[in-house]
Design an enzyme around this catalytic site. Structure first.
Site, PDB file in Angstrom:
ATOM      1  N   SER A  19      51.169  38.878  39.041  1.00 27.39           N
ATOM      2  CA  SER A  19      51.916  39.639  40.041  1.00 27.39           C
ATOM      3  C   SER A  19      53.192  38.896  40.414  1.00 27.39           C
ATOM      4  O   SER A  19      53.235  37.662  40.376  1.00 27.39           O
ATOM      5  CB  SER A  19      51.036  39.780  41.285  1.00 27.39           C
ATOM      6  OG  SER A  19      51.791  40.249  42.375  1.00 27.39           O
ATOM      7  N   TYR A  50      45.190  35.870  48.232  1.00 28.89           N
ATOM      8  CA  TYR A  50      45.361  36.761  47.074  1.00 28.89           C
ATOM      9  C   TYR A  50      46.401  36.172  46.109  1.00 28.89           C
ATOM     10  O   TYR A  50      46.145  35.996  44.911  1.00 28.89           O
ATOM     11  CB  TYR A  50      45.793  38.170  47.517  1.00 28.89           C
ATOM     12  CG  TYR A  50      46.308  39.001  46.358  1.00 28.89           C
ATOM     13  CD1 TYR A  50      45.433  39.455  45.370  1.00 28.89           C
ATOM     14  CD2 TYR A  50      47.672  39.295  46.218  1.00 28.89           C
ATOM     15  CE1 TYR A  50      45.904  40.173  44.285  1.00 28.89           C
ATOM     16  CE2 TYR A  50      48.149  40.019  45.145  1.00 28.89           C
ATOM     17  CZ  TYR A  50      47.264  40.451  44.175  1.00 28.89           C
ATOM     18  OH  TYR A  50      47.744  41.156  43.091  1.00 28.89           O
ATOM     19  N   LYS A  93      46.102  34.416  42.129  1.00 24.90           N
ATOM     20  CA  LYS A  93      46.880  34.767  40.925  1.00 24.90           C
ATOM     21  C   LYS A  93      47.548  33.512  40.362  1.00 24.90           C
ATOM     22  O   LYS A  93      47.569  33.280  39.154  1.00 24.90           O
ATOM     23  CB  LYS A  93      47.942  35.820  41.256  1.00 24.90           C
ATOM     24  CG  LYS A  93      47.385  37.178  41.594  1.00 24.90           C
ATOM     25  CD  LYS A  93      46.808  37.877  40.364  1.00 24.90           C
ATOM     26  CE  LYS A  93      46.057  39.133  40.719  1.00 24.90           C
ATOM     27  NZ  LYS A  93      45.229  39.662  39.641  1.00 24.90           N
TER      28      LYS A  93
HETATM   29  P1  NAD Z   1      42.374  48.400  41.399  1.00 30.49           P
HETATM   30  O1  NAD Z   1      41.636  47.860  42.550  1.00 30.49           O
HETATM   31  O2  NAD Z   1      42.641  49.866  41.343  1.00 30.49           O
HETATM   32  O3  NAD Z   1      41.652  47.980  40.031  1.00 30.49           O
HETATM   33  C1  NAD Z   1      40.920  46.789  39.901  1.00 30.49           C
HETATM   34  C2  NAD Z   1      39.585  47.158  39.277  1.00 30.49           C
HETATM   35  O4  NAD Z   1      38.811  45.975  39.110  1.00 30.49           O
HETATM   36  C3  NAD Z   1      38.761  48.105  40.161  1.00 30.49           C
HETATM   37  O5  NAD Z   1      38.325  49.198  39.373  1.00 30.49           O
HETATM   38  C4  NAD Z   1      37.600  47.256  40.645  1.00 30.49           C
HETATM   39  O6  NAD Z   1      36.422  48.008  40.832  1.00 30.49           O
HETATM   40  C5  NAD Z   1      37.469  46.246  39.515  1.00 30.49           C
HETATM   41  N1  NAD Z   1      36.888  44.958  39.890  1.00 30.49           N
HETATM   42  C6  NAD Z   1      37.221  44.150  40.926  1.00 30.49           C
HETATM   43  N2  NAD Z   1      36.463  43.042  40.920  1.00 30.49           N
HETATM   44  C7  NAD Z   1      35.644  43.142  39.838  1.00 30.49           C
HETATM   45  C8  NAD Z   1      34.631  42.301  39.295  1.00 30.49           C
HETATM   46  N3  NAD Z   1      34.300  41.156  39.881  1.00 30.49           N
HETATM   47  N4  NAD Z   1      33.996  42.687  38.174  1.00 30.49           N
HETATM   48  C9  NAD Z   1      34.310  43.872  37.580  1.00 30.49           C
HETATM   49  N5  NAD Z   1      35.260  44.712  38.062  1.00 30.49           N
HETATM   50  C10 NAD Z   1      35.910  44.340  39.176  1.00 30.49           C
HETATM   51  O7  NAD Z   1      43.749  47.598  41.292  1.00 30.49           O
HETATM   52  P2  NAD Z   1      45.006  47.833  40.360  1.00 30.49           P
HETATM   53  O8  NAD Z   1      46.129  48.225  41.227  1.00 30.49           O
HETATM   54  O9  NAD Z   1      44.660  48.684  39.213  1.00 30.49           O
HETATM   55  O10 NAD Z   1      45.281  46.338  39.905  1.00 30.49           O
HETATM   56  C11 NAD Z   1      44.800  45.810  38.682  1.00 30.49           C
HETATM   57  C12 NAD Z   1      45.160  44.346  38.606  1.00 30.49           C
HETATM   58  O11 NAD Z   1      46.564  44.192  38.709  1.00 30.49           O
HETATM   59  C13 NAD Z   1      44.548  43.486  39.722  1.00 30.49           C
HETATM   60  O12 NAD Z   1      44.169  42.247  39.179  1.00 30.49           O
HETATM   61  C14 NAD Z   1      45.705  43.317  40.689  1.00 30.49           C
HETATM   62  O13 NAD Z   1      45.600  42.127  41.431  1.00 30.49           O
HETATM   63  C15 NAD Z   1      46.877  43.272  39.745  1.00 30.49           C
HETATM   64  N6  NAD Z   1      48.134  43.686  40.389  1.00 30.49           N
HETATM   65  C16 NAD Z   1      48.188  44.894  41.027  1.00 30.49           C
HETATM   66  C17 NAD Z   1      49.365  45.280  41.668  1.00 30.49           C
HETATM   67  C18 NAD Z   1      49.437  46.583  42.418  1.00 30.49           C
HETATM   68  O14 NAD Z   1      50.295  46.728  43.264  1.00 30.49           O
HETATM   69  N7  NAD Z   1      48.601  47.575  42.141  1.00 30.49           N
HETATM   70  C19 NAD Z   1      50.469  44.426  41.635  1.00 30.49           C
HETATM   71  C20 NAD Z   1      50.385  43.223  40.952  1.00 30.49           C
HETATM   72  C21 NAD Z   1      49.208  42.864  40.330  1.00 30.49           C
HETATM   73  C1  UD1 Z   2      52.394  43.839  48.551  1.00 36.15           C
HETATM   74  C2  UD1 Z   2      51.678  42.515  48.683  1.00 36.15           C
HETATM   75  C3  UD1 Z   2      51.887  41.717  47.398  1.00 36.15           C
HETATM   76  C4  UD1 Z   2      51.416  42.518  46.201  1.00 36.15           C
HETATM   77  C5  UD1 Z   2      52.184  43.844  46.189  1.00 36.15           C
HETATM   78  C6  UD1 Z   2      51.789  44.743  45.061  1.00 36.15           C
HETATM   79  C7  UD1 Z   2      51.777  42.015  51.074  1.00 36.15           C
HETATM   80  C8  UD1 Z   2      52.344  41.125  52.128  1.00 36.15           C
HETATM   81  N1  UD1 Z   2      52.224  41.807  49.826  1.00 36.15           N
HETATM   82  O1  UD1 Z   2      53.746  43.575  48.341  1.00 36.15           O
HETATM   83  O2  UD1 Z   2      51.158  40.521  47.454  1.00 36.15           O
HETATM   84  O3  UD1 Z   2      51.658  41.816  45.014  1.00 36.15           O
HETATM   85  O4  UD1 Z   2      51.917  44.540  47.418  1.00 36.15           O
HETATM   86  O5  UD1 Z   2      50.507  45.246  45.287  1.00 36.15           O
HETATM   87  O6  UD1 Z   2      50.937  42.872  51.343  1.00 36.15           O
HETATM   88  N2  UD1 Z   2      56.209  48.973  53.928  1.00 36.15           N
HETATM   89  C9  UD1 Z   2      56.463  49.695  55.075  1.00 36.15           C
HETATM   90  N3  UD1 Z   2      55.439  50.420  55.628  1.00 36.15           N
HETATM   91  C10 UD1 Z   2      54.192  50.480  55.080  1.00 36.15           C
HETATM   92  C11 UD1 Z   2      53.944  49.745  53.899  1.00 36.15           C
HETATM   93  C12 UD1 Z   2      54.975  49.005  53.348  1.00 36.15           C
HETATM   94  O7  UD1 Z   2      57.566  49.674  55.593  1.00 36.15           O
HETATM   95  O8  UD1 Z   2      53.307  51.149  55.648  1.00 36.15           O
HETATM   96  C13 UD1 Z   2      57.301  48.206  53.308  1.00 36.15           C
HETATM   97  C14 UD1 Z   2      57.041  46.724  53.218  1.00 36.15           C
HETATM   98  O9  UD1 Z   2      57.464  46.054  54.367  1.00 36.15           O
HETATM   99  C15 UD1 Z   2      57.871  46.364  51.965  1.00 36.15           C
HETATM  100  C16 UD1 Z   2      57.796  47.617  51.102  1.00 36.15           C
HETATM  101  O10 UD1 Z   2      57.452  48.668  51.984  1.00 36.15           O
HETATM  102  O11 UD1 Z   2      59.212  46.143  52.312  1.00 36.15           O
HETATM  103  C17 UD1 Z   2      56.747  47.524  49.994  1.00 36.15           C
HETATM  104  O12 UD1 Z   2      55.507  47.184  50.562  1.00 36.15           O
HETATM  105  P1  UD1 Z   2      54.159  47.131  49.702  1.00 36.15           P
HETATM  106  O13 UD1 Z   2      54.008  48.406  48.957  1.00 36.15           O
HETATM  107  O14 UD1 Z   2      53.055  46.736  50.621  1.00 36.15           O
HETATM  108  O15 UD1 Z   2      54.427  45.997  48.628  1.00 36.15           O
HETATM  109  P2  UD1 Z   2      54.910  44.465  48.838  1.00 36.15           P
HETATM  110  O16 UD1 Z   2      55.125  44.143  50.251  1.00 36.15           O
HETATM  111  O17 UD1 Z   2      56.036  44.255  47.904  1.00 36.15           O
END
Ligand code: NAD
Ligand code: UD1
Length: 339
Positions: free
Chosen positions: A126, A150, A154
């Site tokens: 991330s 969190y 990572k």
């Molecule tokens: P998500 O929660 O929708 O998907 C994660 C999946 O992993 C879920 O289906 C959950 O049930 C499963 N899971 C969690 N712990 C587990 C375990 N111990 N064993 C087996 N399955 C398990 O999240 P996502 O948005 O699809 O994210 C996927 C990955 O990408 C995560 O590692 C997350 O940290 C990373 N990531 C997500 C974002 C984002 O904003 N969505 C941003 C950066 C990184």
């Molecule tokens: C968040 C996580 C980050 C993670 C990323 C992707 C935090 C502090 N950081 O980042 O670790 O990698 O999601 O999953 O949670 N915002 C509003 N109102 C809301 C929600 C968000 O104004 O109700 C704003 C936030 O202040 C930010 C932007 O929208 O400026 C994006 O927010 P968000 O979607 O939560 O992502 P990140 O903050 O980038």
């Protein structure tokens, strides 16, 4: 014996879109998920959209015996490791749970992979590993830091995987650093389905638009940005899924470990997102200005050229696609997969 790509966390938001992309590209897919933050319905819909089946196995990545059973039974050629917990606020309340699930789970997964000599791994990292970056656009060489469990999990996993490659140079690992994933498959059949009150901006906006929440709180309008609200690099989840396909193809012909940003290189403010959502979808998104959210940074967007050079990947979707596809999913599934 046919070979499979194993997706840990394959039923989740990014995993399900990637499963669809891989099935369409002709790969066989196994999802290994404990459904702690997802439902099996997403995978059923992926199968319908692909017109092909996948194998869905219920299991936890911390369960070495369960993983061993999967690797014993099926020929796995590579692993895409999505499984993890991702709520920043929750991670500060439950740090042990986050380190156990994300870090210990990854160590167990790598142990089993190593035992079966499967050494190709795509890891969901991330942009959070950059902390509050001093310079934008953010390059992969930018210093890493984390301010919550969190993000720390990572960062720790990245360091563990780097050590693994130092010790055993025949691994091929891609650390994909996602910026802010949004959007949904254009069918509107699969999408992001957060539990409870969404933490992230886009699901919050779409729940306000559909009438589930009264208004959006914009967290701060006094940041040093064009309109005072936070700026992020929002990336369409279909582009992101395609990045995993490209990463798998890259790992076919390379050894070692590479960190790669997956972003567009363009930053949009919170108000840009609100305005695009309401204009493109012709729907009201009431909002109020609220105090800054602790831990938030002002600006974050990627320098995405390494992904282009190494993987031949760049984003294709526009901001309009992101808000249109999010809305189609939300409108058709007001209660997510429980609709
Ligand atoms: P998500 O929660 O929708 O998907 C994660 C999946 O992993 C879920 O289906 C959950 O049930 C499963 N899971 C969690 N712990 C587990 C375990 N111990 N064993 C087996 N399955 C398990 O999240 P996502 O948005 O699809 O994210 C996927 C990955 O990408 C995560 O590692 C997350 O940290 C990373 N990531 C997500 C974002 C984002 O904003 N969505 C941003 C950066 C990184
Ligand atoms: C968040 C996580 C980050 C993670 C990323 C992707 C935090 C502090 N950081 O980042 O670790 O990698 O999601 O999953 O949670 N915002 C509003 N109102 C809301 C929600 C968000 O104004 O109700 C704003 C936030 O202040 C930010 C932007 O929208 O400026 C994006 O927010 P968000 O979607 O939560 O992502 P990140 O903050 O980038």
């Amino acid at each position: 014996m046919s070979s499979y790509i194993l997706l840990t966390g394959g039923a989740g938001y990014i995993g399900s879109h990637t499963a669809l992309c891989l099935l369409r590209a002709g790969y066989n897919v196994i999802s290994f998920d404990n459904f702690s933050n997802s439902s099996a319905e997403s995978l059923k819909r992926v199968e319908q959209l692909a017109g092909r089946t996948l194998l869905s196995i219920t299991g936890d990545i911390r369960d070495q015996a369960a993983l061993t059973a999967v690797f014993s039974q099926y020929k796995i050629s590579a692993v895409v490791h999505f499984a993890g917990l991702k709520a920043v606020g929750e991670s500060t309340e439950l740090p042990l749970h986050y380190y156990d699930n994300n870090v210990s789970g990854t160590v167990t997964l790598c142990r089993v992979m190593r035992h079966f000599n499967v050494k190709k791994l795509v890891f969901s990292s991330s942009a959070t590993v950059y902390g509050d970056a001093k310079e934008v656009p953010i390059k992969e060489t930018s210093p890493r830091s984390a301010t919550n469990p969190y993000g720390q999990s990572k960062l720790m996993i990245e360091l563990i995987l780097e050590d693994l490659v130092k010790a055993e140079p025949d691994w091929s690992i891609a650390l994909l650093r996602y910026f802010n994933p949004v959007g949904a498959d254009e069918s509107g059949q699969i999408g992001e389905d957060p539990n409870g009150i969404p933490n992230n901006l886009m699901p919050f906006i779409s729940q306000v638009a559909v009438g589930k929440r009264q208004q959006l709180s914009v967290f701060g309008n006094d940041y040093p940005t064009k309109d005072g609200t936070g700026v992020r690099d929002y990336i369409h989840v279909v582009d992101l899924a395609n990045g995993h396909l490209k990463a798998l193809q890259y790992l076919e012909q390379s050894k070692g470990i590479e960190a790669i940003n997956l972003g567009t290189g363009v930053g949009y403010s919170v108000l840009d997102m609100v305005n695009a959502f309401s204009e493109v979808n012709q729907v009201a998104v009431p909002y109020q200005i609220a105090p800054r959210r602790p831990g938030d940074i002002a600006v974050c967007y990627a320098e995405p050229t390494k992904a282009l050079t190494l993987l031949g990947w760049k984003t294709e979707k526009t901001l309009d696609d992101m808000v249109r596809d999010t809305w189609r999913w939300q409108k058709h599934n007001p209660n997510g997969y429980r609709s």
